[in-house]
Design an enzyme around this catalytic site. Sequence first.
Site, short mmCIF file in Angstrom:
data_model
loop_
_atom_site.label_atom_id
_atom_site.label_comp_id
_atom_site.label_asym_id
_atom_site.label_seq_id
_atom_site.Cartn_x
_atom_site.Cartn_y
_atom_site.Cartn_z
N ARG A 23 0.85 -1.19 0.00
CA ARG A 23 0.00 0.00 0.00
C ARG A 23 0.88 1.23 0.00
O ARG A 23 1.70 1.40 0.90
CB ARG A 23 -0.85 0.04 1.28
CG ARG A 23 -2.01 -0.86 1.28
CD ARG A 23 -3.08 -0.43 2.24
NE ARG A 23 -2.65 0.01 3.56
CZ ARG A 23 -3.49 0.33 4.52
NH1 ARG A 23 -4.79 0.25 4.31
NH2 ARG A 23 -3.07 0.71 5.70
N THR B 66 -1.01 7.49 -0.97
CA THR B 66 -2.31 7.33 -1.66
C THR B 66 -3.14 6.19 -1.07
O THR B 66 -4.34 6.12 -1.30
CB THR B 66 -2.09 6.99 -3.14
OG1 THR B 66 -1.43 5.71 -3.21
CG2 THR B 66 -1.24 8.04 -3.85
N ASP C 80 0.35 -3.44 12.17
CA ASP C 80 0.85 -3.76 10.83
C ASP C 80 1.29 -5.23 10.79
O ASP C 80 2.30 -5.61 11.41
CB ASP C 80 2.03 -2.84 10.49
CG ASP C 80 2.44 -2.99 9.03
OD1 ASP C 80 2.39 -2.00 8.30
OD2 ASP C 80 2.79 -4.13 8.62
N ASP D 108 4.91 -6.00 9.45
CA ASP D 108 5.96 -5.61 10.40
C ASP D 108 6.00 -6.54 11.60
O ASP D 108 7.08 -6.86 12.12
CB ASP D 108 5.72 -4.16 10.87
CG ASP D 108 6.15 -3.15 9.82
OD1 ASP D 108 6.97 -3.51 8.95
OD2 ASP D 108 5.67 -2.01 9.86
C1 PRP Z 1 -1.08 -5.04 4.32
C2 PRP Z 1 -1.87 -6.36 4.35
C3 PRP Z 1 -2.67 -6.28 3.08
C4 PRP Z 1 -2.94 -4.79 2.95
C5 PRP Z 1 -4.36 -4.55 3.36
O1 PRP Z 1 0.00 -5.14 3.48
O2 PRP Z 1 -1.04 -7.48 4.44
O3 PRP Z 1 -1.99 -6.78 1.94
O4 PRP Z 1 -2.06 -4.12 3.86
O5 PRP Z 1 -4.67 -3.23 3.13
P1 PRP Z 1 -5.76 -2.78 2.06
O6 PRP Z 1 -6.92 -3.68 2.25
O7 PRP Z 1 -6.05 -1.36 2.46
O8 PRP Z 1 -5.15 -2.87 0.70
P2 PRP Z 1 1.01 -3.90 3.28
O9 PRP Z 1 0.57 -3.04 2.17
O10 PRP Z 1 1.22 -3.22 4.61
O11 PRP Z 1 2.33 -4.59 2.78
P3 PRP Z 1 3.27 -5.65 3.53
O12 PRP Z 1 2.49 -6.91 3.71
O13 PRP Z 1 4.38 -5.80 2.57
O14 PRP Z 1 3.69 -5.06 4.85
N1 URA Z 2 -2.45 -3.53 6.87
C1 URA Z 2 -2.09 -3.98 8.08
O1 URA Z 2 -1.10 -4.71 8.22
N2 URA Z 2 -2.84 -3.62 9.14
C2 URA Z 2 -3.91 -2.83 9.04
O2 URA Z 2 -4.57 -2.56 10.07
C3 URA Z 2 -4.27 -2.36 7.77
C4 URA Z 2 -3.53 -2.73 6.69
#
Ligand code: PRP
Ligand code: URA
Length: 209
Positions: free
Chosen positions: A104, A108, A200, A203
Amino acid sequence: MCNPFIMDHPLIQHKLTLLRDKNTGAKEFRELVSEIAMLMCYEATRDLPLKEIEIETPVAVAKTKVISGRKLAFIPILRAGLGMVDGVLQMVPAAKVGHIGLYRDPETLLPVEYYCKLPTDIAKREVIVIDPMLATGGSAVDAINLIKKNGVTNIKFMCIIAAPEGLDALVKAHPDVQIYCASLDEKLNDHSYIVPGLGDAGDRIFGTK
Ligand code: PRP
Ligand code: URA
């Protein structure tokens, strides 16, 4: 089935409580994500078709059942979806695994695709997309768009926590996709994090913060 199918099994709910706790460290968090994924997979595969075969036991011939129909593939959305892979493969060791990399954009909040590698026979498989979090729904909607472009017609989406906003977006974009989650939380906050959520997921799984 209804959308979403909420998995309220006591074992899943208990583990989810431990997962949400901010004092749970990365090692235990990873183990819990994997265990919850395994338990959810058990339920999400309840409708797999069976066929009857005959085998010989040491005592007699038995008419007995094996899974038939389309083979399965799991597709984790990177990174956090990776945390669920071990758990689901414990339930279905013969499944293939594809990967879709999306993050994400912090400004944006829109998903940005950076990787896609799917099994060559993906169009012939039933697919379960896995990602612990469904927040705005952007990542799940885009991942499923991509999977459909590759010819897949039978798709399920399995997350641990969903927000109402993400659920609405996913159901609108892909009404044919059955969604499984362990909890439908209250809302998104101003940064589009799920409330109360678990923070997160990526993380916490990989210890990057
Ligand atoms: C997190 C999660 C989803 C997304 C959900 O990933 O694992 O893929 O956010 O958010 P959304 O429904 O608003 O799209 P992130 O983008 O943080 O990436 P990561 O798994 O690499 O940390
Ligand atoms: N992605 C995450 O990992 N946690 C949230 O709460 C939303 C998006």
